[in-house]
Structure formats: C-alpha cells, structure tokens
Design an enzyme around this catalytic site. Sequence first.
Site, PDB file in Angstrom:
ATOM      1  CD  GLU A  94      -3.137  -0.666   0.220  1.00  0.00           C
ATOM      2  OE1 GLU A  94      -3.090   0.446  -0.368  1.00  0.00           O
ATOM      3  OE2 GLU A  94      -4.045  -1.484   0.021  1.00  0.00           O
ATOM      4  CB  SER A 353     -26.033 -30.145  52.701  1.00  0.00           C
ATOM      5  OG  SER A 353     -27.304 -30.591  53.078  1.00  0.00           O
TER       6      SER A 353
END
Length: 792
Positions: A94, A353
């Site tokens: 680019e 429990s």
Amino acid sequence: MPSAKQTNDLLRPARRWIWLKRSALTLLMLLLIALILDRLFPLPLPDPDRGSTVVVARDGSPLRAFADTEGIWRYPVSMEDVSPLYLEALIGYEDRWFWRHPGINPVAALRALGQMIVNRRIVSGGSTLTMQVARILEPHSRSFAGKLRQSLRALQLEAHLSKREILELYLENAPFGGTLQGVEAASWAYLGHSSRRLSHAEAALLVVLPQAPSRLRPDREAAAARDARDKVLDRMATLGVWSSAEVHDARVESVVARTLQPPLSAALLARRLHQAHPRERRIETSIDIELQRSVEARVRDYLVRLPERTSAALLVVDNRDLSTLAYVGSATFGDEARLGHVDMVRAWRSPGSTLKPFLYGLALDDGLIHSESLLVDAPQSFGSYRPGNFDMAFNGPVGAAEALRLSLNVPAVDLLDRVGATRFTARLANTGLHLRLPHGVAPNLSIILGGVGARMEDLAGAYAALNRKGVGGIVRYTADEPLIERRVLSEGAAWIVREILEANPRPGYRPGTFDTGSRPRVAWKTGTSYGFRDAWAIGGTREYTVAVWIGRPDGTPLPGQYGAVTALPLMFQVVDSLPRTSLSRVPDAPPASVSEVEICWPLGLAYDAANADLCQQKHEAWVLDGVVPPTLPERDARSWSAGLLHVLVDAATGLRLGPGCSAEATRELDIARWPSLAYPWLSRDLHRRSSLPALSPRCASDGLAGSAQLRIDGIADRATVARAPNSDKPAVVRLRALGASGEVMWLVNGRLETTTTGTQSFEHSFAETGDQSITAMSDEGSWARIDVHVLR
C-alpha cells in the site's frame, strides 16, 4: 555614472532580502492559515472512550465483543498485537514510503494527476496510508475536491500524530466488509484466530480486503479474494520482502473463510464486566479460552439427558490466586427455554447442605469437636423445628467426620445450635460468603440445611480455603482485580475438614477399586435445596476449586434431581479434565497444630489404658492443638447426661446403692454412658456395658433411672412375620406404644415412618423382606425397639 550591471550588483542583496522577507511572510501566512484551518476544522479522531468493546481471555482471544452505537465490530489493537507479516505486506503493497513521506507522496500524486489529465477521469488515487486513514475518518467522494480535502487531512494527521499512531488508526478502523472494522476483528471473523498468528497467505488476504470489502469478502467471493491476494503475494516477491519459496507456498494455500460469527464464550461474564466497565475498549479476563470452550461443550452435552428447561452454572477457580479459569453462567446463552440470559453464578439460590463443612470447621476451631466426636443422628426437636435427613432415615450414633460425609441433617442442626446461628452467619459474611435471609428474618437453625440464599461465586471463594491453609477470598475475574483474601478457618481446621471430605469415595467407586492412583484427590460436598430446586456439587483439589449448580432459573422444582446424582458427575468430569501435578494425588502432611489421637466412645476422650473398661469403641481422630474435647452434653435436661457416672454398688449383690443407703461391703463403679438418643441403635453388648445396675430395693430413688421405658404392643420381639396364605399382599401389623403420653416417633430400619400420640395405634405394611427393626421414641426421652424377620 554606474553602469546597469553595477547597479544590479548593488541592488541584488536588497532584492534577495526583499525576496526572503516576502517568502518568510508568505510562509508565515500559510502557517497562520493552516493553524486557523486546523482550529476551524479539527481532526475527526475517534473518541477513545467510545466505540465497540471486546472482552478477551488471558491469552488475548476474544470471548465476546460488543458493537458500538452504530453496530460496528471493532477490536482495539496495537502494532505489537499484529503479525509482522501483515505489517510487511501492508507497507509493501500500500505505501512503501510510509515512514518517510509527510502524509502525501508527491511522486504518486503527480502520477495520479497525469493519469487523470490524460484519461479525463481518476485512474489511480496515489493514496498513502495516511490518506486512507483520513478517508476512513472522514469519508468523501472520489472527485478532485474530495482528493484535495483528503490530502489536506493527511497533512493534518501527520502534523498531529506520530507514524505509529496513524498506522494503529488504520489497523483498528480499516473496513473489512459488513460491520467489521480493523484487522483484529476481521482476522477472528474470517480466519478464526488472532491477527498475531497470520500466515503469509492470510496476511496478504487481509491486506487487500479493504480495497473492495464487499467485492472481495472471502466468505462470499472466495475466487475474487484469492486473485487479489495473489497480487499482493506477487508484489511482495517482486520487492524481495518475501522469498520466492514463501510466496509459492502461500499461493498454494486456499482461501477458506468462516461464516461471519462473533465470538461468544463466557458470554455472561463478558456482559457482566462490560456493564461494570462500559467505557473500557478492551477488558482482559483471567479465563483460559481452551478450558472455557471445553467446559461449555461439556455442560451442553451433559444437560441433554436432563429435563427440559434445566440450566447449569459452573466455575473453575485457580487456588493460587483465586482467578477464574472457566465461567459458565447458564447452559446455553440465548436459549429462551432454559432462560439462558440469567447468570446463575451470581444468582441468590438455596445452598442446600454446602455450608456444612464451614460449620464443622468452626466447631473444630471452637474446641467443640474433633474429627470423630460422637454425634447422634436421631429424631430431635429444636423448639418448634424438627429436621429430618434427605432420605428420612436416621443412623443413630455417628462420628463427626461420617456425619459430614453423609451430610446428615440432625447432627448439623444440633452443632449449629451450639455454635450459634447468628455467630455462624456473621463469621461467614466476614470471610466474604454472604448469606441472604428473607426481610426481617433473623439467622436460625434452618440456614445449615439451605434455608438461606447464597451465590456460587461466594461459595467457591470460601471452598478454596480448604486447599489454601484456611484462607479463602473473593473470586477474581480480571488480572487487575486486587487479591482480597479472608481467613475462613484455621489452617488446622481447614486441613481436617479437607481430609474428611477427601476420604469420601466417589459415587460408584469403592476405595481402591479400578483406581490406578491417577485420579486427583478431591474434597467434595453436594447439596440439594428444599423441593429439588437446586442441585450443587463443589469440590477442590490442591490446584483448583470447581463449583457446579444445576436447576431451573425460575425456581421450579426438578423432582428426583439432587446434588449427588445430578451435579456431582459433571463436577468430577470437569475436575478429571483439568491439568494436574503430583500435588493432586499425594496427600500432604498435617500442619503442626493437627495430631492424631486414639479416642473412645462414648466419652469422646483419649484412650486411657488405666481405664480401658470405659472405652467401648475406639476411633482414630484428628485433633487441634492437642485438645481432645469430650462428647457434647445432651441438650434435654430430662434425659440422662452423656458422660461418666460414678455409682456405689453392693459388693455382694451388685445392686446400685442410693444416697443414705449402705451395705456391709461396697465398691465403686464407673460407667461410660451414651447419649440417651443413641440407645435405640446400640448393640445388646454396648447396651449392657453402659446400663446402670438396678437400684437396691432397700434404697430410695437416686434420680438416675430416667424416664420409664416404652413397650411396643402388637408384635413380639424377634417374631417372624409372613403374608397370609395365597395372598399377594404384604403382611400388615397394628402397632402402638404403651407407656407414652406425648408424641411418639416410629422408625422402621432407621427411617421415620410416622408419628403417633400417646397409645394411638397405626398399621405398618411390611413391603420388604428379611430382618427389620422397629423403634418407638417418645418426646420424653424413652424408647423401645424390637427386631422381626419378614418372610418372602
């Protein structure tokens, strides 16, 4: 007169000065204009505190992303987060002069201008990466005016930002098709992994996609995407950035893209953290991504066999620093039938429990019990509260360790009554395990059986203390959360409780059977709330704590589903799949405060050879600080107190002598008594050894005889029962308790069958065959027992 040449020579310095002055003024004016324009048209930089957010695992893998207000998916990223191959391809393809130009490339710009003049249209834009960033930040048309505006913005970017900052703007905001922006979001969406791990072919593909995001989307246009990718590869080979061999191998790689699907692991945790930190763009958690995916899949597969609308929650915590490695808040996020949007990790549910280990640990620290203290599992009333066991069966005399392993309710309620419900609740709250009671309700005895609300994350933080020398704390979800530690139990009490729970064999396995020693040692406990609404299993190894909850988020019951059969198998599956060291398989030595002592029942004290007759049963017990607490005194003043009785007997007859009563020859006798509630379960030998000699008829009552004994009427002791001839119906016997005036509880084989009043009778059907026991216990402390044999 000077000549013209001489005149020009004389004026040249003045003209040069005028030219320099005009140039400086022009430049100054241009700078002033640029400053004014810069102020009038500031850079449209993205707000760093707004936009999409990504929640990531500890290795940077995204767990869940949250789109911004415009629905864009964009992951925060820096240059270090991206593969160098991608940066090489991006700069090479680019903008090769990116690091040197001022924002625009004059050569490329002149070339583009010449092409436009010749072709009377824009052929190539000559855009630099800086110009592309300018267009991303401020979209414009591809006209000459648009290009001019883009160029000015590029110069403005270069004036305000460093090259690195400009490049990172591109990395995070470049368009990649659909609602994807940024290379990291595109890499996860199309390739399924981070941009940090790109191959040459993948880097080239992601470089070219922003040129035409819609036309080159690899999930839709694979052929076009491949051709464009190969152009990038050829360019990299031509430039010599990548070798011919690397490019050749890359061209062979096919373009395979996943269907666009945002990541969705630990979705409820991600939502939770995003809500807590809405302005953070990137939230790093402690989640292990591979473990998280594995656990989520395991939970989904496991729930297939459970009733509809069932959900589950699961936590895996690293005991070293209380960081969370896996977080499953619901069975399937987004599943409406299972209420998958409800996070059960932090929901208030009945813990069943699961609080019992902390009660026993606190009782150890208080010096009330040791690991083998004699407790009694029998029907008892605590004011108006009468607890029963899960299966409504009772076991009689039982050691503290066995009572905890079997999760017996009556011994736990009895122990909490002595520790104090308010103190127990406050102690847990101080350690980070908060309990929620209904508004206006004070802590009471029911909390130890699940009559209270608790959260999974608090339970996990407390359970971690069993493998952290008694120190638990607040479970952590991110690396920057402070480590908040709280002492839950002393080191010795935590070690004893863990030892008790680790000795509990896995369901379906006998100790030593098919055990190669490779499975980790797990201290585990289950819990089931009233009405089968919550099934719990929490276990810990030296390295990890795993908590599992299964139920329905709306609180409707799951009949027949309880902790041991529903949640426990999933917990063990997860525990066995975790990485482990030898620490998980080898027991560690007890701390200095813990020692092993041989104790005796019923007194609960250390064995004394000089008084061997008082030791009716021996047990090896773990004690704290060398202190051996005796058997707890009985709560009911109407009953004989358990403990040592010193009586005087007639040497000739063996009868007990009362106060003021004498004989020619006497002797002293020490008798170790059992708690009165334990007597219905004692063998005949133990019953004989702990019984008082009969009182001499010459003596007045000494008050030691206790309540009158009951007698069971309706069938004789040791009788044989059979059904009627040629009948398929079981035998039925009508029973009543003689000698009772109050309430009488009837137990068959230790299981509570019914309750009668006074001499009221009831019918019992012998559905089972073989030897069976029938026990009647009055609320006055008296009892009776018979044994029968039922034929087939």
